[in-house]
Design a protein around this motif. Structure first.
Motif, short mmCIF file in Angstrom:
data_model
loop_
_atom_site.label_atom_id
_atom_site.label_comp_id
_atom_site.label_asym_id
_atom_site.label_seq_id
_atom_site.Cartn_x
_atom_site.Cartn_y
_atom_site.Cartn_z
N ASN A 25 81.06 33.90 63.24
CA ASN A 25 81.99 34.76 63.99
C ASN A 25 82.13 34.27 65.44
O ASN A 25 83.24 34.18 65.97
CB ASN A 25 81.50 36.20 63.94
N ASP A 60 82.15 28.03 75.24
CA ASP A 60 83.45 27.38 74.99
C ASP A 60 84.22 27.20 76.28
O ASP A 60 83.83 27.69 77.34
CB ASP A 60 84.26 28.21 73.97
N GLY A 94 89.25 43.03 65.39
CA GLY A 94 88.37 43.51 66.46
C GLY A 94 87.08 44.12 65.98
O GLY A 94 86.51 44.97 66.68
N ILE A 95 86.63 43.71 64.79
CA ILE A 95 85.32 44.28 64.40
C ILE A 95 84.23 43.21 64.26
O ILE A 95 83.07 43.53 64.05
CB ILE A 95 85.39 45.15 63.11
N GLY A 96 84.63 41.93 64.43
CA GLY A 96 83.64 40.84 64.29
C GLY A 96 82.48 40.98 65.26
O GLY A 96 81.30 40.90 64.88
N LEU A 97 82.79 41.22 66.53
CA LEU A 97 81.72 41.29 67.53
C LEU A 97 80.88 42.55 67.37
O LEU A 97 79.68 42.54 67.61
CB LEU A 97 82.31 41.22 68.95
N ALA A 112 85.33 31.39 69.41
CA ALA A 112 85.41 30.36 70.45
C ALA A 112 86.58 29.41 70.14
O ALA A 112 87.35 29.03 71.03
CB ALA A 112 84.09 29.60 70.53
N GLY A 150 94.17 40.02 64.78
CA GLY A 150 92.73 40.29 64.82
C GLY A 150 92.43 41.72 64.41
O GLY A 150 93.28 42.60 64.45
N ALA A 162 88.40 46.42 69.21
CA ALA A 162 88.88 45.87 70.49
C ALA A 162 89.29 44.43 70.21
O ALA A 162 88.43 43.59 69.93
CB ALA A 162 87.77 45.93 71.53
N THR A 163 90.58 44.17 70.22
CA THR A 163 91.04 42.81 69.93
C THR A 163 92.22 42.43 70.82
O THR A 163 92.99 43.30 71.23
CB THR A 163 91.43 42.66 68.43
N SER A 164 92.32 41.13 71.11
CA SER A 164 93.47 40.67 71.88
C SER A 164 94.37 39.82 71.00
O SER A 164 95.35 39.26 71.45
CB SER A 164 92.98 39.86 73.09
N LYS A 165 93.98 39.73 69.71
CA LYS A 165 94.73 38.84 68.82
C LYS A 165 95.75 39.63 68.00
O LYS A 165 95.46 40.75 67.56
CB LYS A 165 93.75 38.14 67.85
N PHE A 193 78.85 33.31 74.81
CA PHE A 193 78.28 34.41 74.03
C PHE A 193 76.84 34.05 73.71
O PHE A 193 76.57 32.96 73.18
CB PHE A 193 79.09 34.64 72.74
N VAL A 200 90.02 30.59 76.93
CA VAL A 200 90.71 31.44 77.92
C VAL A 200 89.75 32.36 78.68
O VAL A 200 90.08 32.87 79.75
CB VAL A 200 91.79 32.34 77.27
N GLY A 201 88.59 32.59 78.09
CA GLY A 201 87.64 33.52 78.72
C GLY A 201 88.14 34.95 78.64
O GLY A 201 89.04 35.26 77.86
P1 ADP Z 1 88.75 39.70 66.50
O1 ADP Z 1 88.31 38.27 66.53
O2 ADP Z 1 89.23 40.16 65.19
O3 ADP Z 1 89.67 40.09 67.62
P2 ADP Z 1 86.11 40.24 67.47
O4 ADP Z 1 85.35 41.51 67.52
O5 ADP Z 1 85.43 39.07 66.88
O6 ADP Z 1 87.43 40.59 66.73
O7 ADP Z 1 86.57 39.87 68.95
C1 ADP Z 1 87.08 40.89 69.78
C2 ADP Z 1 87.80 40.32 70.95
O8 ADP Z 1 86.89 39.70 71.85
C3 ADP Z 1 88.77 39.19 70.63
O9 ADP Z 1 90.01 39.73 70.20
C4 ADP Z 1 88.89 38.50 71.95
O10 ADP Z 1 89.80 39.20 72.81
C5 ADP Z 1 87.52 38.65 72.56
N1 ADP Z 1 86.74 37.41 72.38
C6 ADP Z 1 85.84 37.17 71.41
N2 ADP Z 1 85.32 35.92 71.56
C7 ADP Z 1 85.89 35.40 72.64
C8 ADP Z 1 85.77 34.14 73.33
N3 ADP Z 1 84.94 33.17 72.91
N4 ADP Z 1 86.51 33.96 74.44
C9 ADP Z 1 87.35 34.91 74.87
N5 ADP Z 1 87.50 36.11 74.28
C10 ADP Z 1 86.80 36.35 73.18
#
Ligand code: ADP
Length: 454
Positions: A351, A386, A412-415, A356, A410, A404-407, A441, A389-390
Motif C-alpha cells: 500500500n 518518495d 481512501g482506506i489503504g492508510l 508512493a 481512490g 480521506a483521498t485525493s485521488k 511514510f 507531490v507530497g
Molecule cells: P487511496 O490511495 O485510496 O487514496 P490511502 O488511504 O492509501 O487511500 O491514501 C489516502 C491519501 O493519502 C491519498 O489519497 C493521498 O492523498 C495521500 N497519500 C498517501 N500516500 C501518499 C504519498 N506517498 N504522497 C502523497 N500523498 C499520499
C-alpha cells in the motif's frame, strides 16, 4: 497517634462517601470471615478452663463464667451467620456500633477470668489463665483488626484486667509479667491500627484502579463511536458518488433506448458500460470495507522483515516500471527478526509503495527508497521515501483517516487499514514531508527477543 476507623481519610486524602462505604464494607467482610474461627476459639478455651477447674471449689463459678462466654459467642456467631455479607452503607454505622458492643461483651467475659479466678487458683491454673488471656488477646486483636474500635473494645478490658490482676499481689515475677503485658498490648494496638490503615489504603488503590479503567473504557467507547460516525459519513459519501453517477448513466441509457432505433446514437453501449463501472466501484468499496471489518486477529509467526520488504517490492515491480519509478532498497538494520502476520505487513508495504508510485505520477524525478534502521536494538523502523507531490500540513492531519483521498478513483482506506495493522502489531505508523520534496511514510515494529524463538 492512632486514627479511629470512623474517620474518613486515607493518608491525607479525604474519602468521598462512596469510597468510605466501600472501605467500611471491606472492613466488615474481613471480620465476618474471621468470626466462626474466633467464636470456636472462645468456646474451646472456655471448655479447657472448665475442665481444669473440675473438682475444685471454683468449678461452679467456672461453669457460670463459661456459660456467659458460650452465650455471647453463640449470639455473635448466629447473628453473623445470618448476615454473611457486609452491611450496606445505610446500616453500616449501626453495624459498626453492634460489632463494637459485641466485642466489648466478649472482652468483659475474658476480663472476668483473671479478675475472679486468678487470686484463688493454684500455680498450674494461674499459668493456664495467663496463657488463655494472652491467647485471647492476640486472637481477638487479629480477628477484629480491620475494625479498630471493636478490636480496642475487646483488647482493652482483657489487657486491663490481666494487668490489674498481675500487679495486685506485688509479686516481683508478676510485676515483670505485667510490664511485658503492657508492651505486648501496646504492640498489638499499634498493629491493629497499622493493619486497618493498610486495608484502607489497599481498598482505595483498588477503587482508584477501577475508576481509571472505567474512565479509559468510557473514552474508548466515545472514540469508537466517533470513529464509527466518521466512517459511516465517509462511507455514505463514497457510495453516493458512484451510485448517483450510475443512476445518471442508466437514466441516459434508458432515454437513448426509448429513441427510434434509426435515431439512437451509438453511445448507448458506452453509457451502459459507464453505469456498470460505477456500480462495480460501489461494490468494490463495500467489499474492501467488509474485508477491513472482518479482518480477524493477525496470525503472527516469526519472520525476517527484510524478506517481506523484498517480496512486497517484487509484487509491485510491474507497477513501478510502468510508472518509470526507480526503486532502491537500503536495508541497513542488522537485525530484522519480527513476530508478525506476514500477509498483513506485506499489505502495508504494498500500500505504501503503491501510494508512493501514484504520488510520483506527475514528478520529473521518480525515486522510491525503502530503508530500515534499528531503534535502540528494540524495534525496527521502515521508511518509504518518495519524490512525489507530497502533502500539505492540513492533509497530513487526515492521511490515516478512513475515506480521506485525493485521488479521483481512490477509496481512501489503504492508510487507515495500514495503521490498524501496524497498531495490531504493537507498532506505530506516521508520515512526514520529505525535505527534498515528496513524502516519507514510516512505521516501527518491535523486534523479537532471540531467546523467545527457541
Ligand atoms: P487511496 O490511495 O485510496 O487514496 P490511502 O488511504 O492509501 O487511500 O491514501 C489516502 C491519501 O493519502 C491519498 O489519497 C493521498 O492523498 C495521500 N497519500 C498517501 N500516500 C501518499 C504519498 N506517498 N504522497 C502523497 N500523498 C499520499
Amino acid at each position: 497517634m492512632f486514627r479511629s476507623s470512623g474517620d474518613s481519610k486515607v493518608g491525607n486524602e479525604p474519602l468521598d462517601s462512596i469510597s468510605a462505604a466501600r472501605v467500611r464494607a471491606e472492613q466488615f467482610s474481613v471480620v465476618l470471615r474471621q468470626t466462626p474461627g474466633m467464636m470456636l476459639a472462645n468456646v474451646c478455651n472456655a471448655l479447657v478452663l472448665v475442665a481444669d477447674f473440675w473438682g475444685t471449689r471454683q468449678f461452679v463459678s467456672a461453669i457460670y463464667w463459661a456459660a456467659a462466654v458460650f452465650s455471647v459467642s453463640g449470639y455473635i456467631y448466629f447473628r453473623h451467620r445470618r448476615r454473611r455479607r457486609a452491611p450496606r452503607s445505610a446500616s453500616q454505622s449501626h453495624a459498626a456500633r453492634r460489632a463494637t458492643l459485641n466485642a466489648l461483651a466478649l472482652g468483659i467475659c475474658w476480663a472476668a477470668l483473671p479478675l475472679f479466678f486468678f487470686q484463688e487458683a493454684g500455680p498450674g491454673t494461674r499459668l493456664l489463665i495467663a496463657c488463655l488471656s494472652a491467647g485471647m488477646l492476640y486472637g481477638g486483636a487479629l480477628a477484629l483488626a480491620s475494625i479498630p474500635l471493636a478490636a480496642v473494645a475487646f483488647v482493652g478490658p482483657v489487657a486491663f484486667a490481666s494487668f490489674v490482676t498481675l500487679i495486685r499481689g506485688h509479686d516481683s515475677h508478676y510485676l515483670l509479667i505485667a510490664a511485658v503485658l503492657g508492651v505486648y498490648t501496646w504492640v498489638l494496638l499499634r498493629g491493629i491500627f497499622v493493619s486497618a490503615e493498610q486495608l484502607r489504603a489497599r481498598v482505595m488503590a483498588q477503587i482508584a484502579t477501577e475508576q481509571t479503567a472505567s474512565i479509559r473504557m468510557q473514552k474508548l467507547q466515545a472514540s469508537g463511536l466517533n470513529a464509527m460516525g466518521g466512517m459511516v459519513t465517509g462511507l455514505a459519501h463514497e457510495l453516493n458518488q458512484p451510485l448517483t453517477a450510475s443512476a445518471c448513466y442508466l437514466l441516459t441509457a434508458q432515454r437513448l433506448l426509448e429513441m427510434p432505433e434509426e435515431l439512437r446514437p451509438a453511445s448507448v453501449e458506452s453509457t451502459l458500460d459507464s453505469a456498470a463501472q460505477q456500480i462495480m466501484r460501489a461494490a468494490g468499496i463495500v467489499r474492501q470495507l467488509r474485508e477491513f471489518i472482518m479482518r480477524g486477529e493477525p496470525e503472527k509467526a516469526f519472520a525476517n522483515l527484510h524478506d517481506l520488504i523484498r517480496e512486497a517490492s517484487q509484487a509491485t515491480t510491474a507497477n513501478m516500471s510502468e510508472a518509470n519509478v526507480k526503486a532502491s532498497l537500503q536495508l541497513g538494520a542488522n537485525v530484522d527478526r519480527v513476530f508478525v502476520d506476514s500477509v498483513q505487513i506485506k499489505q502495508v508495504l504494498v500500500n505504501l509503495i503503491s501510494n508512493a508510485v501514484d504520488a510520483m505520477n506527475a514528478s520529473a524525478e521518480r525515486e522510491l527508497t525503502i530503508s530500515t534502521s534499528l531503534i535502540h536494538d528494540l524495534a525496527i523502523r521502515i521508511d518509504v521515501v518518495d519524490t512525489g507531490v507530497g502533502f500539505s500540513e492540513m492533509v497530513k492531519e487526515t492521511l490515516f483517516e478512513p475515506f480521506a483521498t485525493s485521488k479521483a478513483n481512490g477509496m481512501g482506506i489503504g492508510l487507515s487499514i495500514s495503521r490498524s495493522i501496524v497498531e495490531a502489531h504493537y507498532g506505530k505508523i506516521w508520515a512526514e514531508s520529505n525535505p527534498g520534496g515528496g513524502a516519507v511514510f514510516s512505521f516501527v515494529l518491535p523486534l523479537v527477543n532471540a531467546e523467545l524463538e527457541v
